[in-house]
Design a protein around this motif. Sequence first.
Motif, PDB file in Angstrom:
ATOM      1  N   TYR A   1     161.763  41.098 -44.849  1.00  0.00           N
ATOM      2  CA  TYR A   1     163.114  41.066 -45.429  1.00  0.00           C
ATOM      3  C   TYR A   1     164.207  41.084 -44.372  1.00  0.00           C
ATOM      4  O   TYR A   1     165.377  40.925 -44.706  1.00  0.00           O
ATOM      5  CB  TYR A   1     163.332  42.240 -46.394  1.00  0.00           C
TER       6      TYR A   1
ATOM      7  N   PHE B   1     155.814  48.961 -45.488  1.00  0.00           N
ATOM      8  CA  PHE B   1     154.679  48.426 -46.239  1.00  0.00           C
ATOM      9  C   PHE B   1     155.065  47.190 -47.053  1.00  0.00           C
ATOM     10  O   PHE B   1     156.234  46.922 -47.297  1.00  0.00           O
ATOM     11  CB  PHE B   1     154.175  49.483 -47.225  1.00  0.00           C
ATOM     12  N   LEU B   2     154.016  46.559 -47.549  1.00  0.00           N
ATOM     13  CA  LEU B   2     154.140  45.435 -48.487  1.00  0.00           C
ATOM     14  C   LEU B   2     154.991  44.302 -47.899  1.00  0.00           C
ATOM     15  O   LEU B   2     155.838  43.724 -48.578  1.00  0.00           O
ATOM     16  CB  LEU B   2     154.675  45.926 -49.842  1.00  0.00           C
TER      17      LEU B   2
ATOM     18  N   TYR C   1     148.134  52.697 -53.430  1.00  0.00           N
ATOM     19  CA  TYR C   1     149.048  53.401 -52.515  1.00  0.00           C
ATOM     20  C   TYR C   1     148.344  54.555 -51.804  1.00  0.00           C
ATOM     21  O   TYR C   1     148.644  54.843 -50.644  1.00  0.00           O
ATOM     22  CB  TYR C   1     150.264  53.921 -53.287  1.00  0.00           C
TER      23      TYR C   1
ATOM     24  N   TYR D   1     165.544  43.622 -56.928  1.00  0.00           N
ATOM     25  CA  TYR D   1     165.116  45.028 -56.927  1.00  0.00           C
ATOM     26  C   TYR D   1     166.151  45.927 -57.584  1.00  0.00           C
ATOM     27  O   TYR D   1     165.849  47.049 -57.960  1.00  0.00           O
ATOM     28  CB  TYR D   1     164.807  45.487 -55.501  1.00  0.00           C
TER      29      TYR D   1
ATOM     30  N   GLY E   1     161.218  51.404 -51.318  1.00  0.00           N
ATOM     31  CA  GLY E   1     161.039  51.126 -52.741  1.00  0.00           C
ATOM     32  C   GLY E   1     161.127  52.409 -53.553  1.00  0.00           C
ATOM     33  O   GLY E   1     162.012  53.248 -53.331  1.00  0.00           O
TER      34      GLY E   1
ATOM     35  N   SER F   1     157.446  44.222 -46.111  1.00  0.00           N
ATOM     36  CA  SER F   1     158.900  44.349 -46.254  1.00  0.00           C
ATOM     37  C   SER F   1     159.634  44.076 -44.959  1.00  0.00           C
ATOM     38  O   SER F   1     160.832  43.790 -44.979  1.00  0.00           O
ATOM     39  CB  SER F   1     159.256  45.739 -46.794  1.00  0.00           C
TER      40      SER F   1
ATOM     41  N   LEU G   1     164.302  54.824 -46.490  1.00  0.00           N
ATOM     42  CA  LEU G   1     165.544  54.064 -46.645  1.00  0.00           C
ATOM     43  C   LEU G   1     165.242  52.753 -47.362  1.00  0.00           C
ATOM     44  O   LEU G   1     164.131  52.218 -47.289  1.00  0.00           O
ATOM     45  CB  LEU G   1     166.228  53.833 -45.300  1.00  0.00           C
ATOM     46  N   ASP G   2     166.245  52.273 -48.056  1.00  0.00           N
ATOM     47  CA  ASP G   2     166.099  51.031 -48.826  1.00  0.00           C
ATOM     48  C   ASP G   2     167.498  50.457 -49.040  1.00  0.00           C
ATOM     49  O   ASP G   2     168.497  51.177 -49.013  1.00  0.00           O
ATOM     50  CB  ASP G   2     165.423  51.326 -50.175  1.00  0.00           C
ATOM     51  N   LEU G   3     167.531  49.166 -49.308  1.00  0.00           N
ATOM     52  CA  LEU G   3     168.793  48.474 -49.498  1.00  0.00           C
ATOM     53  C   LEU G   3     169.316  48.609 -50.924  1.00  0.00           C
ATOM     54  O   LEU G   3     170.464  48.285 -51.193  1.00  0.00           O
ATOM     55  CB  LEU G   3     168.565  46.995 -49.187  1.00  0.00           C
ATOM     56  N   ASN G   4     168.473  49.058 -51.843  1.00  0.00           N
ATOM     57  CA  ASN G   4     168.850  49.062 -53.259  1.00  0.00           C
ATOM     58  C   ASN G   4     168.857  50.470 -53.844  1.00  0.00           C
ATOM     59  O   ASN G   4     167.811  51.120 -53.956  1.00  0.00           O
ATOM     60  CB  ASN G   4     167.906  48.142 -54.036  1.00  0.00           C
TER      61      ASN G   4
ATOM     62  N   TYR H   1     159.481  48.054 -61.354  1.00  0.00           N
ATOM     63  CA  TYR H   1     158.840  47.829 -60.055  1.00  0.00           C
ATOM     64  C   TYR H   1     157.423  48.440 -59.996  1.00  0.00           C
ATOM     65  O   TYR H   1     156.483  47.791 -59.529  1.00  0.00           O
ATOM     66  CB  TYR H   1     159.704  48.389 -58.909  1.00  0.00           C
TER      67      TYR H   1
ATOM     68  N   ILE I   1     167.150  47.670 -43.158  1.00  0.00           N
ATOM     69  CA  ILE I   1     166.163  47.858 -42.083  1.00  0.00           C
ATOM     70  C   ILE I   1     166.635  47.249 -40.759  1.00  0.00           C
ATOM     71  O   ILE I   1     166.118  47.604 -39.713  1.00  0.00           O
ATOM     72  CB  ILE I   1     164.768  47.275 -42.440  1.00  0.00           C
TER      73      ILE I   1
ATOM     74  N   ALA J   1     162.336  50.327 -46.156  1.00  0.00           N
ATOM     75  CA  ALA J   1     162.226  49.574 -47.416  1.00  0.00           C
ATOM     76  C   ALA J   1     161.240  50.305 -48.336  1.00  0.00           C
ATOM     77  O   ALA J   1     160.273  49.728 -48.831  1.00  0.00           O
ATOM     78  CB  ALA J   1     161.795  48.133 -47.155  1.00  0.00           C
TER      79      ALA J   1
ATOM     80  N   HIS K   1     154.476  55.449 -51.237  1.00  0.00           N
ATOM     81  CA  HIS K   1     153.799  55.860 -49.994  1.00  0.00           C
ATOM     82  C   HIS K   1     154.320  57.226 -49.527  1.00  0.00           C
ATOM     83  O   HIS K   1     153.559  58.058 -49.046  1.00  0.00           O
ATOM     84  CB  HIS K   1     154.021  54.822 -48.887  1.00  0.00           C
TER      85      HIS K   1
HETATM   86  C1  SAM Z   1     158.232  44.593 -52.010  1.00  0.00           C
HETATM   87  S1  SAM Z   1     159.269  45.997 -52.123  1.00  0.00           S
HETATM   88  C2  SAM Z   1     158.307  47.178 -51.179  1.00  0.00           C
HETATM   89  C3  SAM Z   1     158.613  48.594 -51.544  1.00  0.00           C
HETATM   90  C4  SAM Z   1     157.649  49.628 -50.956  1.00  0.00           C
HETATM   91  N1  SAM Z   1     157.615  49.550 -49.513  1.00  0.00           N
HETATM   92  C5  SAM Z   1     156.258  49.446 -51.524  1.00  0.00           C
HETATM   93  O1  SAM Z   1     155.328  49.223 -50.741  1.00  0.00           O
HETATM   94  O2  SAM Z   1     156.115  49.575 -52.745  1.00  0.00           O
HETATM   95  C6  SAM Z   1     160.549  45.600 -51.034  1.00  0.00           C
HETATM   96  C7  SAM Z   1     161.629  46.664 -50.917  1.00  0.00           C
HETATM   97  O3  SAM Z   1     162.459  46.298 -49.832  1.00  0.00           O
HETATM   98  C8  SAM Z   1     163.799  46.579 -50.164  1.00  0.00           C
HETATM   99  N2  SAM Z   1     164.601  45.740 -49.264  1.00  0.00           N
HETATM  100  C9  SAM Z   1     164.768  44.391 -49.302  1.00  0.00           C
HETATM  101  N3  SAM Z   1     165.506  43.999 -48.256  1.00  0.00           N
HETATM  102  C10 SAM Z   1     165.795  45.111 -47.524  1.00  0.00           C
HETATM  103  C11 SAM Z   1     166.522  45.357 -46.329  1.00  0.00           C
HETATM  104  N4  SAM Z   1     167.080  44.347 -45.654  1.00  0.00           N
HETATM  105  N5  SAM Z   1     166.649  46.635 -45.887  1.00  0.00           N
HETATM  106  C12 SAM Z   1     166.093  47.663 -46.582  1.00  0.00           C
HETATM  107  N6  SAM Z   1     165.372  47.493 -47.707  1.00  0.00           N
HETATM  108  C13 SAM Z   1     165.228  46.234 -48.180  1.00  0.00           C
HETATM  109  C14 SAM Z   1     163.887  46.276 -51.638  1.00  0.00           C
HETATM  110  O4  SAM Z   1     164.980  46.921 -52.242  1.00  0.00           O
HETATM  111  C15 SAM Z   1     162.535  46.791 -52.119  1.00  0.00           C
HETATM  112  O5  SAM Z   1     162.622  48.150 -52.494  1.00  0.00           O
END
Ligand code: SAM
Length: 253
Positions: free
Chosen positions: A116, A110-111, A26, A10, A53, A113, A71-74, A17, A95, A51, A57
């Motif tokens: 993860y 969503f998705l 969405y 990501y 993204g 996540s 919030l997100d990791l990236n 993305y 998360i 997460a 949403h």
């Molecule tokens: C499949 S994408 C989903 C993004 C968004 N929720 C969507 O529906 O489009 C997964 C997202 O999770 C994030 N992610 C992965 N591991 C994570 C973690 N441990 N904590 C927070 N975010 C994380 C990634 O950076 C990425 O943006």
Amino acid sequence: MNTPTSNALYTDLSRYYDLMCTDIDYAAQSHCISRFDQLFGNGGKRHLDLACGTGQHIRHLIDKGYQSQGLDLNQPMLELAQQRCPEASFSLQNICDFTVDTQLDLITCFLYSIHYSGNLENLKQCLQQVYLALHEGGLFCFNVVEKNLIRNDSFVRHSVHHEGSEFTFQSGWYYSGKGDTQALKLSVDRKTQDATHVWHDEHPMVAISFAELTALLEPQFDVHLFEHNYDTLQPWNGESGNALFVCVKRPLA
Ligand SMILES: C[S@@+](CC[C@H](N)C(=O)[O-])C[C@H]1O[C@@H](n2cnc3c(N)ncnc32)[C@H](O)[C@@H]1O
């Protein structure tokens, strides 16, 4: 707890993305969550997307009157989310160990996540942080796959033309049948006239059954399972391999 601090796919592919997600509705997903919130929620509008993204949403939920944060990791994903949703706040957090300044009324993820979180121990930690972050009567909505119903030979694939390139995105789950970890196998091919670039990625994702997940949630939440269909709100039929979990935080005993 052993949690990652970034996820290379990501970070590297953040600018592609949204292309990867062109087949996701969405607006319909966000509308569905707002209907769940009307039915089960506490009437408040403070929202957090885990997460998040690129914030798709969050965009729709702000437009429906929510005060959203993500919030997100990236970091590159968060930067795109901030551009899309200037009125929202975003933070670089995992998360599994996130914190919030003020309690929320709605938390979404969503998705798939939530997978993860990576393993059962981290998932439990994530659910505990969600519980702490919600107001009483607040709602937690997310989608999940049931580990015992994963078909290792099944995958989703789609192609998109963009700026002179053809992108092909493919994803599929793999579960060995044992343990609390499964894999999400992702691949992205980018073909131009002169060359093909290929990215492969395999994330460790938590593997769990719906029964196990319900048992983890029930001490703190009223748990409702729905079919993974954002257009009609139908209770889970007991057989589908993916579902929407809608969880209401119980008042403290
Ligand atoms: C499949 S994408 C989903 C993004 C968004 N929720 C969507 O529906 O489009 C997964 C997202 O999770 C994030 N992610 C992965 N591991 C994570 C973690 N441990 N904590 C927070 N975010 C994380 C990634 O950076 C990425 O943006």
